[in-house]
Write an enzyme that holds these catalytic residues in place. Structure first.
Site, PDB file in Angstrom:
ATOM      1  CE1 TYR A 198     -24.804  42.592  25.553  1.00  0.00           C
ATOM      2  CE2 TYR A 198     -26.083  41.400  23.976  1.00  0.00           C
ATOM      3  CZ  TYR A 198     -25.945  42.486  24.675  1.00  0.00           C
ATOM      4  OH  TYR A 198     -26.796  43.620  24.333  1.00  0.00           O
ATOM      5  CG  ASP A 205     -29.009  34.337  27.302  1.00  0.00           C
ATOM      6  OD1 ASP A 205     -29.807  34.150  26.308  1.00  0.00           O
ATOM      7  OD2 ASP A 205     -28.287  35.510  27.565  1.00  0.00           O
ATOM      8  CE  LYS A 239     -29.133  37.512  19.109  1.00  0.00           C
ATOM      9  NZ  LYS A 239     -28.321  37.614  20.137  1.00  0.00           N
TER      10      LYS A 239
HETATM   11  C1  LIG Z   1     -28.631  38.665  21.390  1.00  0.00           C
HETATM   12  C2  LIG Z   1     -28.505  38.058  22.541  1.00  0.00           C
HETATM   13  C3  LIG Z   1     -29.386  38.742  23.835  1.00  0.00           C
HETATM   14  C4  LIG Z   1     -29.908  39.925  23.621  1.00  0.00           C
HETATM   15  O1  LIG Z   1     -31.129  39.764  22.533  1.00  0.00           O
HETATM   16  P1  LIG Z   1     -31.416  41.285  21.995  1.00  0.00           P
HETATM   17  O2  LIG Z   1     -32.897  40.619  21.302  1.00  0.00           O
HETATM   18  O3  LIG Z   1     -30.706  41.691  21.330  1.00  0.00           O
HETATM   19  O4  LIG Z   1     -32.040  41.984  23.209  1.00  0.00           O
HETATM   20  C5  LIG Z   1     -29.156  38.351  25.047  1.00  0.00           C
HETATM   21  N1  LIG Z   1     -28.636  36.943  25.156  1.00  0.00           N
HETATM   22  C6  LIG Z   1     -27.828  36.159  24.312  1.00  0.00           C
HETATM   23  C7  LIG Z   1     -26.911  35.051  24.822  1.00  0.00           C
HETATM   24  C8  LIG Z   1     -27.723  36.987  23.064  1.00  0.00           C
HETATM   25  O5  LIG Z   1     -26.844  36.389  22.151  1.00  0.00           O
END
Ligand SMILES: *Cc1c(COP(=O)(O)O)cnc(C)c1O
Length: 428
Positions: free
Chosen positions: A142, A237, A265
């Site tokens: 994701y 990511d 995060k």
């Molecule tokens: C949570 C998450 C996102 C998206 O971040 P948001 O702040 O919710 O837009 C993207 N990549 C990873 C790996 C994530 O866990």
């Protein structure tokens, strides 16, 4: 006193599904969400003042536990000076300097407001830098909800069983190719079929949105070599793994470097912050230096920067945070494994550092197809029983358990007791 049920009924009338982010709705565990009033340390409290040991940690940011004093002080100080100026502030420079110091290979940083925005911008940058359009991502990873990333995505998308979201244009999705996590041959095949067309490969270095899945030995290294050979950028990511696996994130933890790294995060200390970063040559393609446009009215917001800066400073100077969270997660993971054996519950525990997942699966889980074989009905039972016993877990099989520095040995012991009770019920 208000209660969660009443609030949820009111919420559903004015907010789609009653929530501002789908996974919060508890749909995957066939339940209704708790409305939270406050949190402190390892504990979270609902509006009825019920206390829970929290393993969601706001989905990752709260690596120091909830409501950390130093972060609060930093935010309080910033608030007194004004909430937003739309002009540069010192904290933006400080946080960028701190990140370049903490993370190997990073020379420049651009702050944004979410992980989604970080990834969306990183992809535009990779396309601009390489002058190519296609992207490879992995099934079940994701990367936020931007159009080109909503193809075989994990997290809420996986839970909802919607492989592609409605509203994503076909021609946008067509430029997103998907490979199989931990299967380098599947990536080689895509490279062979799309010679000189792949701008970037994006990956969660530890997949944490289809449960938790570790990269196999050498998988990331081979991926990096493959990208280099093809003139393709590797994007890590690290929205979850950044500053969690180690100060320098997955790059430091696995000793593999990426060309662009995305954050979210933890980097905001609980405030809405994201960032993308990399070496100078690439980052200087971003406006106003280069021709890749990206902007944000509230980007680098002084209050958000104050929170992120305080959290990162603690992580930089306290190696014991990492020792503690990894040790607690190990006791927890090993304990769950023993209990699963004892009560004959088919569970496979995946753990990388302070990230854990209890897969209700018969065999080891190394990719999306294997994760999907998990017994989500069993997970729902486990989730509900644990909630009753005062443990707040992610309301979906396909999410991580996040251990924070506020989790004590007593918290872990109490959690294992709850799991023992739950597995006992489940084995009947
Ligand atoms: C949570 C998450 C996102 C998206 O971040 P948001 O702040 O919710 O837009 C993207 N990549 C990873 C790996 C994530 O866990």
């Amino acid at each position: 006193m208000v209660n969660s049920q009443e609030l949820f009924e009111r919420a559903k009338k004015v907010i789609p599904g009653g929530v501002n982010s789908p996974v919060r709705a508890f749909k995957a565990v066939n339940s209704n969400p708790l409305f939270i009033s406050r949190a402190k340390g390892s504990k979270i409290y609902d509006v009825e003042e019920t206390e829970y040991i929290d393993y969601v940690g706001s989905w990752g940011p709260m690596i120091l536990g909830h409501n950390n004093e130093a972060i609060l002080k930093s935010v309080e100080k910033a608030i007194c000076n004004g909430l937003s100026f739309g002009a540069p502030v010192e904290a933006e420079v400080q946080i960028a300097e701190l990140i370049t110091e903490m993370v190997p290979g990073i020379e420049m940083v651009r702050m944004v407001n979410s992980g989604t925005e970080a990834v969306m911008s990183a992809i535009r940058l990779a396309r601009g830098f390489t002058k190519r359009d296609k992207i490879i991502k992995f099934e079940g990873c994701y990367h936020g909800h931007s159009d080109s990333m909503l193809v075989k995505a994990g997290s809420g998308v996986l839970t909802a069983g919607v492989p592609d979201s409605m509203g994503v244009p076909k021609n946008v999705a067509a430029d997103t190719l998907t490979a199989i996590y931990n299967d380098i041959a599947s990536v080689e095949k895509l490279f062979a079929e799309n010679k000189n067309e792949i701008s970037a490969v994006i990956i969660e270095p530890v997949a944490a949105n289809m449960g938790v899945i570790a990269p196999k030995e050498d998988f990331l290294r081979e991926l990096s070599a493959l990208c280099k050979r093809n003139g393709t950028l590797l994007i890590f990511d690290e929205v979850i793994t950044g500053f969690r696996l180690a100060k320098g994130g997955a790059q430091e933890y696995f000793g593999v470097s990426a060309d662009i790294v995305t954050y979210g995060k933890i980097i905001g200390g609980g405030m809405p912050v994201g960032a993308y970063a990399g070496r100078r040559e690439i980052m200087e393609c971003v406006a106003p230096v280069g021709g890749v446009y990206q902007a944000g009215t509230l980007s680098g917001n002084p209050v958000a920067m104050a929170a992120g800066l305080a959290q990162l400073e603690i992580l930089r100077s306290n190696e014991q945070v990492y020792k503690h969270i990894n040790a607690m997660a190990k006791i927890l993971g090993d304990g769950i494994e023993l209990l699963a054996q004892k009560y004959n519950v088919p569970a496979n525990i995946n753990r990388v550092g302070s990230l854990l997942c209890v897969f209700f699966a018969e065999s080891v889980v190394t990719n999306y197809a294997e994760a999907k074989k998990s017994d989500t009905v069993a997970y729902a039972k486990y989730f509900k029983s644990m909630l009753k016993k005062g443990i707040y877990l992610a309301p979906s099989q396909f999410e991580a358990m996040f251990v924070s520095s506020a989790h004590s040995e007593d918290d872990i012991k109490n959690t294992l007791n709850a799991i023992e009770g739950t597995f006992m019920e489940m084995s009947k």
